[in-house]
Design a protein around this motif. Sequence first.
Motif, PDB file in Angstrom:
ATOM      1  N   PHE A 239      14.356  98.601   0.725  1.00  0.00           N
ATOM      2  CA  PHE A 239      12.922  98.780   0.958  1.00  0.00           C
ATOM      3  C   PHE A 239      12.375  99.646  -0.172  1.00  0.00           C
ATOM      4  O   PHE A 239      12.901 100.720  -0.455  1.00  0.00           O
ATOM      5  CB  PHE A 239      12.714  99.484   2.297  1.00  0.00           C
ATOM      6  N   THR A 240      11.323  99.176  -0.819  1.00  0.00           N
ATOM      7  CA  THR A 240      10.721  99.943  -1.914  1.00  0.00           C
ATOM      8  C   THR A 240       9.282 100.299  -1.566  1.00  0.00           C
ATOM      9  O   THR A 240       8.517  99.434  -1.126  1.00  0.00           O
ATOM     10  CB  THR A 240      10.747  99.107  -3.217  1.00  0.00           C
ATOM     11  N   ALA A 241       8.936 101.567  -1.754  1.00  0.00           N
ATOM     12  CA  ALA A 241       7.551 102.003  -1.532  1.00  0.00           C
ATOM     13  C   ALA A 241       6.916 102.289  -2.885  1.00  0.00           C
ATOM     14  O   ALA A 241       7.516 102.952  -3.738  1.00  0.00           O
ATOM     15  CB  ALA A 241       7.534 103.250  -0.661  1.00  0.00           C
ATOM     16  N   VAL A 242       5.712 101.756  -3.056  1.00  0.00           N
ATOM     17  CA  VAL A 242       4.994 101.950  -4.323  1.00  0.00           C
ATOM     18  C   VAL A 242       3.706 102.720  -4.044  1.00  0.00           C
ATOM     19  O   VAL A 242       2.932 102.329  -3.145  1.00  0.00           O
ATOM     20  CB  VAL A 242       4.645 100.575  -4.958  1.00  0.00           C
ATOM     21  N   ALA A 370      -8.521  96.971 -17.223  1.00  0.00           N
ATOM     22  CA  ALA A 370      -7.572  97.526 -18.218  1.00  0.00           C
ATOM     23  C   ALA A 370      -6.441  98.264 -17.508  1.00  0.00           C
ATOM     24  O   ALA A 370      -6.211  99.460 -17.710  1.00  0.00           O
ATOM     25  CB  ALA A 370      -8.317  98.448 -19.189  1.00  0.00           C
ATOM     26  N   ILE A 371      -5.769  97.543 -16.644  1.00  0.00           N
ATOM     27  CA  ILE A 371      -4.918  98.198 -15.647  1.00  0.00           C
ATOM     28  C   ILE A 371      -3.415  98.089 -15.925  1.00  0.00           C
ATOM     29  O   ILE A 371      -2.591  98.629 -15.175  1.00  0.00           O
ATOM     30  CB  ILE A 371      -5.292  97.612 -14.248  1.00  0.00           C
ATOM     31  N   GLY A 372      -3.065  97.399 -17.047  1.00  0.00           N
ATOM     32  CA  GLY A 372      -1.646  97.145 -17.320  1.00  0.00           C
ATOM     33  C   GLY A 372      -0.752  98.375 -17.230  1.00  0.00           C
ATOM     34  O   GLY A 372       0.297  98.365 -16.589  1.00  0.00           O
ATOM     35  N   GLU A 373      -1.207  99.468 -17.841  1.00  0.00           N
ATOM     36  CA  GLU A 373      -0.355 100.655 -17.871  1.00  0.00           C
ATOM     37  C   GLU A 373      -0.193 101.267 -16.479  1.00  0.00           C
ATOM     38  O   GLU A 373       0.892 101.713 -16.099  1.00  0.00           O
ATOM     39  CB  GLU A 373      -0.983 101.674 -18.831  1.00  0.00           C
ATOM     40  N   LEU A 374      -1.303 101.261 -15.724  1.00  0.00           N
ATOM     41  CA  LEU A 374      -1.210 101.795 -14.346  1.00  0.00           C
ATOM     42  C   LEU A 374      -0.216 100.989 -13.519  1.00  0.00           C
ATOM     43  O   LEU A 374       0.527 101.540 -12.711  1.00  0.00           O
ATOM     44  CB  LEU A 374      -2.582 101.766 -13.653  1.00  0.00           C
ATOM     45  N   LEU A 375      -0.190  99.685 -13.735  1.00  0.00           N
ATOM     46  CA  LEU A 375       0.741  98.834 -12.977  1.00  0.00           C
ATOM     47  C   LEU A 375       2.180  99.153 -13.364  1.00  0.00           C
ATOM     48  O   LEU A 375       3.058  99.275 -12.506  1.00  0.00           O
ATOM     49  CB  LEU A 375       0.450  97.347 -13.220  1.00  0.00           C
ATOM     50  N   GLU A 376       2.393  99.340 -14.657  1.00  0.00           N
ATOM     51  CA  GLU A 376       3.754  99.680 -15.095  1.00  0.00           C
ATOM     52  C   GLU A 376       4.195 101.039 -14.562  1.00  0.00           C
ATOM     53  O   GLU A 376       5.333 101.206 -14.116  1.00  0.00           O
ATOM     54  CB  GLU A 376       3.843  99.658 -16.623  1.00  0.00           C
ATOM     55  N   ASN A 377       3.262 102.011 -14.565  1.00  0.00           N
ATOM     56  CA  ASN A 377       3.596 103.337 -14.000  1.00  0.00           C
ATOM     57  C   ASN A 377       3.950 103.216 -12.522  1.00  0.00           C
ATOM     58  O   ASN A 377       4.888 103.841 -12.050  1.00  0.00           O
ATOM     59  CB  ASN A 377       2.405 104.299 -14.120  1.00  0.00           C
ATOM     60  N   ALA A 378       3.143 102.426 -11.832  1.00  0.00           N
ATOM     61  CA  ALA A 378       3.382 102.271 -10.387  1.00  0.00           C
ATOM     62  C   ALA A 378       4.776 101.694 -10.154  1.00  0.00           C
ATOM     63  O   ALA A 378       5.520 102.164  -9.285  1.00  0.00           O
ATOM     64  CB  ALA A 378       2.311 101.367  -9.767  1.00  0.00           C
ATOM     65  N   ALA A 379       5.147 100.697 -10.946  1.00  0.00           N
ATOM     66  CA  ALA A 379       6.475 100.087 -10.780  1.00  0.00           C
ATOM     67  C   ALA A 379       7.569 101.091 -11.111  1.00  0.00           C
ATOM     68  O   ALA A 379       8.579 101.191 -10.416  1.00  0.00           O
ATOM     69  CB  ALA A 379       6.592  98.842 -11.669  1.00  0.00           C
ATOM     70  N   ARG A 380       7.338 101.862 -12.173  1.00  0.00           N
ATOM     71  CA  ARG A 380       8.363 102.835 -12.600  1.00  0.00           C
ATOM     72  C   ARG A 380       8.599 103.922 -11.565  1.00  0.00           C
ATOM     73  O   ARG A 380       9.714 104.371 -11.364  1.00  0.00           O
ATOM     74  CB  ARG A 380       7.930 103.481 -13.924  1.00  0.00           C
ATOM     75  N   SER A 381       7.525 104.338 -10.889  1.00  0.00           N
ATOM     76  CA  SER A 381       7.692 105.453  -9.945  1.00  0.00           C
ATOM     77  C   SER A 381       7.985 104.969  -8.519  1.00  0.00           C
ATOM     78  O   SER A 381       7.942 105.754  -7.573  1.00  0.00           O
ATOM     79  CB  SER A 381       6.450 106.344  -9.971  1.00  0.00           C
ATOM     80  N   ALA A 382       8.302 103.696  -8.370  1.00  0.00           N
ATOM     81  CA  ALA A 382       8.602 103.162  -7.033  1.00  0.00           C
ATOM     82  C   ALA A 382       9.845 103.848  -6.458  1.00  0.00           C
ATOM     83  O   ALA A 382      10.763 104.199  -7.190  1.00  0.00           O
ATOM     84  CB  ALA A 382       8.839 101.659  -7.131  1.00  0.00           C
TER      85      ALA A 382
END
Length: 391
Positions: A239-242, A370-382
Amino acid sequence: MSTSQVMYLIRYGEVALKGKNRRFFLGKLTSNIAGQLGHVRAEITLKSGRVYLKADPQDSPAVEAVLSRTMGVVGFSRAVETDKDMERIEEACGRLAEGLKASGRRFKIEARRTDKSFPLNSYGIACRLGDCLRARFPDLSVSLYDPDWILYVEIRDRAYLYGPGKRGPGGLPVGGSGKGLLLLSGGIDSPAAGYLMAKRGLRVDSVYFHTPPFTSDQALSKAQKLAEVIGAYQPVSYFTAVDFSPVQLRIKERAPEDTTTLMARACMVRIADLLAAGKRAACLITGESLGQVASQTVQSIAFTETGARLPVFRPLIGWDKEEIIALAKSIGTYEISILPYPDCCTLFAPARPITRPKMDEMEEVYGKLAIGELLENAARSAVRKPASGHR
Ligand code: ATP
Ligand code: MG
Protein backbone atom coordinates in the motif's frame (compact mmCIF):
# COMPACT_ATOMS: atom_id res chain seq x y z
CA MET A 1 -0.95 -39.31 6.44
CA SER A 2 -1.07 -39.59 10.17
CA THR A 3 -4.69 -40.14 11.22
CA SER A 4 -4.52 -37.05 13.39
CA GLN A 5 -4.34 -34.76 10.34
CA VAL A 6 -7.20 -33.39 8.26
CA MET A 7 -7.01 -33.51 4.50
CA TYR A 8 -8.57 -31.24 1.88
CA LEU A 9 -9.09 -31.86 -1.78
CA ILE A 10 -8.73 -28.55 -3.62
CA ARG A 11 -10.47 -27.97 -6.93
CA TYR A 12 -9.16 -25.44 -9.41
CA GLY A 13 -10.94 -24.34 -12.54
CA GLU A 14 -9.30 -22.27 -15.22
CA VAL A 15 -5.83 -23.33 -14.16
CA ALA A 16 -6.72 -26.71 -15.60
CA LEU A 17 -7.21 -25.12 -19.03
CA LYS A 18 -3.74 -23.70 -19.21
CA GLY A 19 -2.19 -26.34 -21.46
CA LYS A 20 1.58 -26.15 -21.42
CA ASN A 21 1.55 -23.44 -18.75
CA ARG A 22 -0.44 -25.59 -16.40
CA ARG A 23 2.56 -26.54 -14.29
CA PHE A 24 3.46 -22.88 -13.88
CA PHE A 25 -0.06 -21.95 -12.78
CA LEU A 26 -0.36 -24.94 -10.45
CA GLY A 27 3.01 -24.05 -8.92
CA LYS A 28 1.72 -20.51 -8.31
CA LEU A 29 -1.50 -21.83 -6.86
CA THR A 30 0.24 -24.08 -4.34
CA SER A 31 2.88 -21.52 -3.39
CA ASN A 32 0.15 -18.88 -2.94
CA ILE A 33 -1.82 -21.17 -0.65
CA ALA A 34 1.34 -21.79 1.37
CA GLY A 35 2.15 -18.05 1.37
CA GLN A 36 -1.31 -17.08 2.55
CA LEU A 37 -1.19 -19.72 5.28
CA GLY A 38 1.84 -17.92 6.73
CA HIS A 39 2.78 -19.67 9.97
CA VAL A 40 0.08 -22.32 9.70
CA ARG A 41 1.84 -25.56 8.87
CA ALA A 42 0.41 -27.58 6.02
CA GLU A 43 1.61 -30.18 3.58
CA ILE A 44 0.48 -29.42 0.04
CA THR A 45 0.87 -32.06 -2.64
CA LEU A 46 0.11 -32.27 -6.32
CA LYS A 47 -0.93 -35.73 -7.37
CA SER A 48 -2.40 -36.76 -10.72
CA GLY A 49 -3.65 -33.27 -11.45
CA ARG A 50 -5.15 -32.69 -8.03
CA VAL A 51 -4.10 -30.58 -5.11
CA TYR A 52 -4.27 -32.04 -1.62
CA LEU A 53 -3.58 -30.23 1.61
CA LYS A 54 -2.99 -31.83 4.99
CA ALA A 55 -2.92 -29.91 8.26
CA ASP A 56 -3.54 -30.23 11.98
CA PRO A 57 -7.25 -30.34 12.82
CA GLN A 58 -6.87 -27.33 15.13
CA ASP A 59 -5.74 -25.29 12.11
CA SER A 60 -8.70 -26.20 9.94
CA PRO A 61 -10.60 -22.90 10.49
CA ALA A 62 -7.48 -21.00 9.37
CA VAL A 63 -6.93 -23.34 6.42
CA GLU A 64 -10.55 -23.01 5.29
CA ALA A 65 -10.42 -19.22 5.61
CA VAL A 66 -7.31 -19.12 3.42
CA LEU A 67 -8.68 -21.51 0.79
CA SER A 68 -11.87 -19.49 0.53
CA ARG A 69 -9.72 -16.42 -0.27
CA THR A 70 -7.12 -17.94 -2.59
CA MET A 71 -7.60 -16.89 -6.21
CA GLY A 72 -7.63 -19.93 -8.48
CA VAL A 73 -9.36 -22.16 -5.90
CA VAL A 74 -12.82 -23.01 -7.20
CA GLY A 75 -13.76 -25.13 -4.21
CA PHE A 76 -12.43 -27.42 -1.55
CA SER A 77 -13.72 -30.36 0.45
CA ARG A 78 -12.68 -32.20 3.57
CA ALA A 79 -11.44 -35.54 2.29
CA VAL A 80 -10.40 -38.91 3.67
CA GLU A 81 -7.73 -41.10 2.09
CA THR A 82 -7.51 -44.86 2.66
CA ASP A 83 -6.05 -48.04 1.25
CA LYS A 84 -7.89 -49.48 -1.74
CA ASP A 85 -9.70 -52.00 0.37
CA MET A 86 -13.51 -52.08 0.54
CA GLU A 87 -13.64 -52.54 4.30
CA ARG A 88 -11.48 -49.52 4.91
CA ILE A 89 -13.40 -47.54 2.34
CA GLU A 90 -16.66 -48.42 4.10
CA GLU A 91 -15.22 -47.36 7.39
CA ALA A 92 -14.02 -44.01 5.95
CA CYS A 93 -17.38 -43.51 4.25
CA GLY A 94 -19.15 -43.96 7.60
CA ARG A 95 -16.84 -41.41 9.26
CA LEU A 96 -17.49 -38.79 6.59
CA ALA A 97 -21.25 -39.43 6.57
CA GLU A 98 -21.30 -38.78 10.31
CA GLY A 99 -20.54 -35.11 9.58
CA LEU A 100 -22.64 -34.85 6.42
CA LYS A 101 -25.91 -36.22 7.73
CA ALA A 102 -26.56 -32.96 9.59
CA SER A 103 -27.40 -31.46 6.19
CA GLY A 104 -30.23 -33.88 5.37
CA ARG A 105 -31.41 -37.48 5.22
CA ARG A 106 -31.28 -38.13 1.47
CA PHE A 107 -27.88 -38.93 0.08
CA LYS A 108 -26.18 -40.19 -3.02
CA ILE A 109 -22.83 -41.89 -3.54
CA GLU A 110 -20.93 -40.91 -6.65
CA ALA A 111 -18.10 -43.31 -7.37
CA ARG A 112 -15.31 -43.10 -9.93
CA ARG A 113 -12.57 -45.57 -10.64
CA THR A 114 -9.48 -44.59 -12.59
CA ASP A 115 -7.77 -47.77 -11.39
CA LYS A 116 -9.58 -50.33 -13.54
CA SER A 117 -7.92 -53.20 -11.67
CA PHE A 118 -10.05 -52.44 -8.62
CA PRO A 119 -12.44 -55.41 -8.26
CA LEU A 120 -15.71 -53.43 -8.13
CA ASN A 121 -16.78 -51.05 -10.87
CA SER A 122 -18.16 -47.56 -10.09
CA TYR A 123 -21.74 -48.77 -9.91
CA GLY A 124 -20.71 -51.67 -7.64
CA ILE A 125 -18.83 -49.34 -5.31
CA ALA A 126 -21.77 -46.92 -5.08
CA CYS A 127 -24.27 -49.75 -4.32
CA ARG A 128 -22.06 -51.27 -1.68
CA LEU A 129 -21.41 -47.97 0.10
CA GLY A 130 -25.08 -46.98 -0.14
CA ASP A 131 -26.07 -50.24 1.58
CA CYS A 132 -23.36 -49.78 4.15
CA LEU A 133 -24.51 -46.27 5.10
CA ARG A 134 -28.18 -47.28 5.31
CA ALA A 135 -27.27 -50.19 7.58
CA ARG A 136 -25.21 -47.95 9.80
CA PHE A 137 -27.60 -44.96 9.87
CA PRO A 138 -31.16 -46.30 9.45
CA ASP A 139 -32.68 -42.82 9.14
CA LEU A 140 -30.75 -42.13 5.91
CA SER A 141 -32.12 -42.98 2.47
CA VAL A 142 -30.70 -42.97 -1.03
CA SER A 143 -31.97 -40.33 -3.45
CA LEU A 144 -30.37 -40.38 -6.89
CA TYR A 145 -32.20 -37.36 -8.31
CA ASP A 146 -32.68 -35.02 -5.35
CA PRO A 147 -30.10 -35.77 -2.68
CA ASP A 148 -29.40 -33.43 0.26
CA TRP A 149 -25.74 -34.31 -0.02
CA ILE A 150 -23.40 -36.32 -2.22
CA LEU A 151 -20.48 -38.34 -1.01
CA TYR A 152 -17.80 -38.79 -3.68
CA VAL A 153 -15.47 -41.76 -3.84
CA GLU A 154 -12.51 -41.96 -6.18
CA ILE A 155 -10.31 -44.99 -6.64
CA ARG A 156 -6.96 -43.71 -7.87
CA ASP A 157 -3.49 -44.49 -6.49
CA ARG A 158 -5.40 -44.76 -3.22
CA ALA A 159 -9.06 -44.36 -2.32
CA TYR A 160 -10.25 -40.79 -1.74
CA LEU A 161 -13.60 -39.89 -0.24
CA TYR A 162 -15.03 -36.42 0.13
CA GLY A 163 -18.29 -34.59 0.65
CA PRO A 164 -19.79 -31.41 -0.82
CA GLY A 165 -17.30 -28.60 -0.67
CA LYS A 166 -17.04 -24.95 0.14
CA ARG A 167 -16.44 -22.40 -2.56
CA GLY A 168 -13.27 -20.48 -3.27
CA PRO A 169 -13.18 -17.30 -5.37
CA GLY A 170 -12.16 -19.05 -8.62
CA GLY A 171 -10.13 -17.16 -11.22
CA LEU A 172 -6.37 -17.48 -11.64
CA PRO A 173 -3.59 -17.58 -9.03
CA VAL A 174 -2.31 -14.15 -8.05
CA GLY A 175 1.01 -13.34 -9.68
CA GLY A 176 0.42 -15.54 -12.72
CA SER A 177 -0.55 -12.46 -14.74
CA GLY A 178 2.14 -10.13 -13.36
CA LYS A 179 1.66 -7.06 -11.22
CA GLY A 180 -0.63 -4.02 -11.37
CA LEU A 181 -1.09 -0.82 -9.40
CA LEU A 182 -4.61 0.03 -8.22
CA LEU A 183 -5.63 3.65 -7.72
CA LEU A 184 -7.44 3.02 -4.49
CA SER A 185 -9.76 5.71 -3.16
CA GLY A 186 -11.75 5.28 0.01
CA GLY A 187 -14.87 4.63 -2.07
CA ILE A 188 -16.82 1.50 -2.90
CA ASP A 189 -15.68 0.98 -6.47
CA SER A 190 -11.90 0.88 -6.55
CA PRO A 191 -11.47 -1.89 -3.92
CA ALA A 192 -13.93 -4.02 -5.90
CA ALA A 193 -11.96 -3.29 -9.08
CA GLY A 194 -8.74 -4.38 -7.36
CA TYR A 195 -10.34 -7.61 -6.22
CA LEU A 196 -11.51 -8.42 -9.76
CA MET A 197 -8.04 -7.91 -11.22
CA ALA A 198 -6.42 -10.00 -8.46
CA LYS A 199 -8.91 -12.67 -9.44
CA ARG A 200 -7.50 -12.55 -12.97
CA GLY A 201 -4.08 -13.38 -11.58
CA LEU A 202 -2.62 -9.92 -11.15
CA ARG A 203 -0.76 -9.09 -8.01
CA VAL A 204 -2.50 -5.86 -7.01
CA ASP A 205 -0.63 -3.20 -5.05
CA SER A 206 -2.51 -0.02 -4.15
CA VAL A 207 -1.79 3.69 -4.21
CA TYR A 208 -3.87 6.23 -2.29
CA PHE A 209 -3.69 9.99 -2.77
CA HIS A 210 -4.41 12.05 0.29
CA THR A 211 -4.37 15.75 0.97
CA PRO A 212 -3.27 16.46 4.53
CA PRO A 213 -4.27 18.57 6.43
CA PHE A 214 -7.50 18.84 4.42
CA THR A 215 -8.14 15.12 4.67
CA SER A 216 -7.88 13.27 7.98
CA ASP A 217 -5.66 10.47 9.27
CA GLN A 218 -8.82 8.41 9.50
CA ALA A 219 -9.31 8.73 5.74
CA LEU A 220 -5.76 7.46 5.24
CA SER A 221 -6.14 4.53 7.61
CA LYS A 222 -9.47 3.68 5.98
CA ALA A 223 -7.70 3.37 2.61
CA GLN A 224 -4.95 1.29 4.22
CA LYS A 225 -7.61 -1.03 5.71
CA LEU A 226 -9.18 -1.45 2.28
CA ALA A 227 -5.77 -2.34 0.85
CA GLU A 228 -5.39 -4.94 3.60
CA VAL A 229 -8.73 -6.53 2.75
CA ILE A 230 -7.67 -6.83 -0.89
CA GLY A 231 -4.29 -7.99 0.39
CA ALA A 232 -5.94 -10.87 2.22
CA TYR A 233 -6.68 -12.41 -1.20
CA GLN A 234 -3.00 -12.29 -2.12
CA PRO A 235 0.18 -13.75 -0.66
CA VAL A 236 1.96 -10.37 -0.73
CA SER A 237 0.89 -6.83 -1.53
CA TYR A 238 1.81 -3.23 -0.79
CA PHE A 239 0.00 0.00 0.00
CA THR A 240 1.47 3.36 -1.01
CA ALA A 241 0.29 6.73 0.29
CA VAL A 242 1.05 9.83 -1.74
CA ASP A 243 0.82 13.36 -0.34
CA PHE A 244 -1.23 15.01 -3.06
CA SER A 245 -1.69 18.41 -1.36
CA PRO A 246 0.89 20.43 -3.35
CA VAL A 247 -0.59 19.10 -6.62
CA GLN A 248 -4.17 19.69 -5.53
CA LEU A 249 -3.36 23.26 -4.44
CA ARG A 250 -1.61 24.05 -7.74
CA ILE A 251 -4.68 22.82 -9.59
CA LYS A 252 -6.99 24.91 -7.43
CA GLU A 253 -4.80 27.94 -8.09
CA ARG A 254 -4.41 27.59 -11.87
CA ALA A 255 -7.21 25.51 -13.40
CA PRO A 256 -10.76 26.71 -14.16
CA GLU A 257 -13.00 25.37 -11.41
CA ASP A 258 -15.08 23.06 -13.61
CA THR A 259 -11.93 21.20 -14.76
CA THR A 260 -10.32 20.62 -11.36
CA THR A 261 -11.54 17.05 -10.84
CA LEU A 262 -10.33 16.04 -14.27
CA MET A 263 -6.96 17.70 -13.71
CA ALA A 264 -6.59 15.97 -10.35
CA ARG A 265 -7.48 12.61 -11.85
CA ALA A 266 -5.01 13.05 -14.71
CA CYS A 267 -2.29 13.94 -12.19
CA MET A 268 -3.09 10.88 -10.08
CA VAL A 269 -2.81 8.68 -13.15
CA ARG A 270 0.53 10.28 -14.05
CA ILE A 271 1.97 9.77 -10.55
CA ALA A 272 0.65 6.20 -10.42
CA ASP A 273 2.32 5.55 -13.77
CA LEU A 274 5.65 6.82 -12.40
CA LEU A 275 5.29 4.68 -9.26
CA ALA A 276 4.31 1.60 -11.26
CA ALA A 277 7.34 1.94 -13.50
CA GLY A 278 9.60 2.06 -10.43
CA LYS A 279 8.13 -1.16 -9.06
CA ARG A 280 7.80 -3.00 -12.35
CA ALA A 281 4.02 -3.02 -12.32
CA ALA A 282 2.73 -3.48 -15.85
CA CYS A 283 -0.69 -1.82 -15.65
CA LEU A 284 -2.86 0.58 -13.70
CA ILE A 285 -6.33 -0.25 -12.36
CA THR A 286 -9.17 2.13 -11.49
CA GLY A 287 -12.71 1.72 -10.19
CA GLU A 288 -14.28 3.77 -12.98
CA SER A 289 -17.70 2.83 -14.32
CA LEU A 290 -18.97 4.48 -17.48
CA GLY A 291 -21.21 7.49 -16.86
CA GLN A 292 -21.26 7.10 -13.06
CA VAL A 293 -20.03 10.67 -12.46
CA ALA A 294 -18.84 13.60 -14.59
CA SER A 295 -15.23 12.40 -14.55
CA GLN A 296 -16.28 9.02 -15.95
CA THR A 297 -17.81 9.97 -19.29
CA VAL A 298 -16.04 8.70 -22.39
CA GLN A 299 -14.52 12.14 -23.04
CA SER A 300 -13.38 12.57 -19.43
CA ILE A 301 -11.76 9.15 -19.36
CA ALA A 302 -10.07 9.83 -22.69
CA PHE A 303 -8.40 12.86 -21.14
CA THR A 304 -7.57 11.48 -17.69
CA GLU A 305 -5.73 8.49 -19.12
CA THR A 306 -3.43 10.61 -21.27
CA GLY A 307 -0.88 10.64 -18.42
CA ALA A 308 -0.53 6.85 -18.47
CA ARG A 309 2.05 5.02 -20.51
CA LEU A 310 0.84 1.75 -19.05
CA PRO A 311 -2.52 0.24 -19.96
CA VAL A 312 -5.31 1.29 -17.59
CA PHE A 313 -7.71 -1.50 -16.65
CA ARG A 314 -11.22 -0.62 -15.50
CA PRO A 315 -12.92 -3.90 -14.71
CA LEU A 316 -16.12 -2.16 -13.51
CA ILE A 317 -16.60 -0.07 -16.63
CA GLY A 318 -19.84 -1.85 -17.56
CA TRP A 319 -21.14 -2.52 -14.05
CA ASP A 320 -24.12 -0.94 -12.30
CA LYS A 321 -23.63 0.51 -8.83
CA GLU A 322 -25.94 -2.16 -7.34
CA GLU A 323 -23.76 -4.90 -8.80
CA ILE A 324 -20.63 -3.23 -7.49
CA ILE A 325 -22.14 -2.89 -4.01
CA ALA A 326 -23.09 -6.57 -3.97
CA LEU A 327 -19.52 -7.52 -4.88
CA ALA A 328 -18.07 -5.11 -2.30
CA LYS A 329 -20.26 -6.68 0.38
CA SER A 330 -19.25 -10.19 -0.56
CA ILE A 331 -15.51 -9.45 -0.45
CA GLY A 332 -15.60 -7.53 2.82
CA THR A 333 -14.78 -4.00 1.64
CA TYR A 334 -18.24 -2.39 1.70
CA GLU A 335 -18.49 -1.79 5.45
CA ILE A 336 -15.12 0.00 5.41
CA SER A 337 -15.87 1.97 2.25
CA ILE A 338 -19.00 3.54 3.72
CA LEU A 339 -17.18 5.00 6.74
CA PRO A 340 -17.73 8.75 6.45
CA TYR A 341 -14.24 10.22 6.03
CA PRO A 342 -14.12 12.55 3.05
CA ASP A 343 -11.21 12.18 0.61
CA CYS A 344 -9.69 14.82 -1.64
CA CYS A 345 -12.19 14.18 -4.45
CA THR A 346 -15.09 15.15 -2.20
CA LEU A 347 -13.35 18.12 -0.57
CA PHE A 348 -12.06 19.70 -3.76
CA ALA A 349 -15.01 18.79 -5.98
CA PRO A 350 -16.29 21.68 -8.15
CA ALA A 351 -19.98 22.56 -7.94
CA ARG A 352 -20.46 22.02 -11.71
CA PRO A 353 -17.83 19.69 -13.14
CA ILE A 354 -17.37 19.53 -16.88
CA THR A 355 -18.84 16.37 -18.46
CA ARG A 356 -17.82 16.62 -22.13
CA PRO A 357 -14.34 18.07 -22.02
CA LYS A 358 -12.57 18.89 -25.27
CA MET A 359 -9.19 17.22 -25.45
CA ASP A 360 -7.26 20.22 -26.81
CA GLU A 361 -8.75 22.58 -24.20
CA MET A 362 -7.94 20.17 -21.39
CA GLU A 363 -4.40 19.74 -22.63
CA GLU A 364 -4.00 23.49 -22.67
CA VAL A 365 -5.22 23.81 -19.07
CA TYR A 366 -2.96 20.94 -18.04
CA GLY A 367 0.02 22.58 -19.73
CA LYS A 368 -0.58 25.81 -17.78
CA LEU A 369 -0.37 23.90 -14.51
CA ALA A 370 3.36 23.37 -15.23
CA ILE A 371 3.05 20.53 -12.79
CA GLY A 372 5.65 17.97 -13.94
CA GLU A 373 8.07 18.59 -11.11
CA LEU A 374 5.37 18.52 -8.44
CA LEU A 375 4.23 15.14 -9.76
CA GLU A 376 7.75 13.77 -9.64
CA ASN A 377 8.21 15.07 -6.07
CA ALA A 378 4.95 13.49 -5.04
CA ALA A 379 6.05 10.13 -6.46
CA ARG A 380 9.46 10.40 -4.83
CA SER A 381 8.08 11.12 -1.38
CA ALA A 382 5.47 8.33 -1.52
CA VAL A 383 5.34 6.08 1.55
CA ARG A 384 5.10 2.35 0.83
CA LYS A 385 4.02 -0.24 3.41
CA PRO A 386 3.12 -3.91 3.33
CA ALA A 387 -0.62 -4.58 3.05
CA SER A 388 -0.32 -8.36 3.35
CA GLY A 389 2.14 -11.20 3.48
CA HIS A 390 4.46 -9.84 6.17
CA ARG A 391 3.37 -11.70 9.25
P1 ATP B 1 -14.53 4.98 -5.81
O1 ATP B 1 -15.76 4.39 -5.23
O2 ATP B 1 -13.50 3.96 -6.17
O3 ATP B 1 -13.98 6.11 -4.98
P2 ATP B 1 -15.90 6.84 -7.35
O4 ATP B 1 -17.14 6.38 -7.97
O5 ATP B 1 -15.98 7.65 -6.11
O6 ATP B 1 -14.95 5.59 -7.16
P3 ATP B 1 -14.17 8.81 -8.47
O7 ATP B 1 -14.05 9.46 -7.13
O8 ATP B 1 -14.57 9.58 -9.66
O9 ATP B 1 -15.14 7.58 -8.47
O10 ATP B 1 -12.80 8.11 -8.80
C1 ATP B 1 -12.61 7.35 -9.94
C2 ATP B 1 -11.42 6.47 -9.75
O11 ATP B 1 -10.24 7.26 -9.55
C3 ATP B 1 -11.53 5.61 -8.48
O12 ATP B 1 -12.25 4.44 -8.70
C4 ATP B 1 -10.09 5.37 -8.17
O13 ATP B 1 -9.57 4.32 -8.97
C5 ATP B 1 -9.41 6.67 -8.59
N1 ATP B 1 -9.30 7.58 -7.43
C6 ATP B 1 -10.13 8.58 -7.08
N2 ATP B 1 -9.71 9.19 -5.96
C7 ATP B 1 -8.58 8.60 -5.59
C8 ATP B 1 -7.64 8.77 -4.50
N3 ATP B 1 -7.83 9.70 -3.56
N4 ATP B 1 -6.58 7.95 -4.44
C9 ATP B 1 -6.39 6.98 -5.38
N5 ATP B 1 -7.23 6.78 -6.40
C10 ATP B 1 -8.31 7.56 -6.52
MG1 MG C 1 -14.31 8.22 -4.94
